[in-house]
Design a protein around this motif. Structure first.
Motif, PDB file in Angstrom:
ATOM      1  N   SER A  63       0.861   3.882  -3.122  1.00 53.93           N
ATOM      2  CA  SER A  63       0.493   5.285  -2.875  1.00 53.93           C
ATOM      3  C   SER A  63       1.652   6.214  -3.217  1.00 53.93           C
ATOM      4  CB  SER A  63       0.056   5.469  -1.432  1.00 53.93           C
ATOM      5  OG  SER A  63       1.128   5.218  -0.557  1.00 53.93           O
ATOM      6  N   PHE A  64       2.870   5.850  -2.872  1.00 52.37           N
ATOM      7  CA  PHE A  64       4.015   6.696  -3.203  1.00 52.37           C
ATOM      8  C   PHE A  64       4.212   6.783  -4.710  1.00 52.37           C
ATOM      9  CE2 PHE A  64       8.540   7.451  -3.918  1.00 52.37           C
ATOM     10  CZ  PHE A  64       8.678   8.646  -3.228  1.00 52.37           C
ATOM     11  N   THR A 103       0.837  -1.206   0.000  1.00 53.66           N
ATOM     12  CA  THR A 103       0.000   0.000   0.000  1.00 53.66           C
ATOM     13  C   THR A 103       0.869   1.252   0.000  1.00 53.66           C
ATOM     14  OG1 THR A 103      -1.662  -1.222   1.257  1.00 53.66           O
ATOM     15  CG2 THR A 103      -1.878   1.159   1.202  1.00 53.66           C
ATOM     16  N   ASN A 104       1.906   1.249   0.786  1.00 55.08           N
ATOM     17  CA  ASN A 104       2.818   2.386   0.824  1.00 55.08           C
ATOM     18  C   ASN A 104       3.509   2.568  -0.527  1.00 55.08           C
ATOM     19  OD1 ASN A 104       4.383   4.448   1.717  1.00 55.08           O
ATOM     20  ND2 ASN A 104       5.882   3.158   2.749  1.00 55.08           N
ATOM     21  N   GLN A 105       3.911   1.475  -1.131  1.00 47.97           N
ATOM     22  CA  GLN A 105       4.598   1.552  -2.420  1.00 47.97           C
ATOM     23  C   GLN A 105       3.665   2.065  -3.513  1.00 47.97           C
ATOM     24  OE1 GLN A 105       6.203  -2.212  -3.570  1.00 47.97           O
ATOM     25  NE2 GLN A 105       7.983  -1.279  -4.531  1.00 47.97           N
TER      26      GLN A 105
END
Length: 50
Positions: free
Chosen positions: A14-15, A10-12
């Protein structure tokens, strides 16, 4: 730890979306109009020369 794996993806994602939108905004606002203006100037110069 397998429970942290979804947060990593999710972090990857979104970034990557945020950086993609930032690059698109910067290109469309600052970089691409310079090339369009340059092409218009070239067209006017060739019209004046002929």
């Amino acid at each position: 730890m397998p429970q942290l794996l979804p947060f990593f993806f999710t972090n990857q994602i979104s970034f990557s979306f945020i950086s993609l939108f930032a690059i698109i905004y910067i290109f469309s606002k600052y970089i691409l109009p310079v090339f369009i203006f340059q092409q218009v100037i070239r067209m006017y110069i060739t019209k004046l020369g002929s």
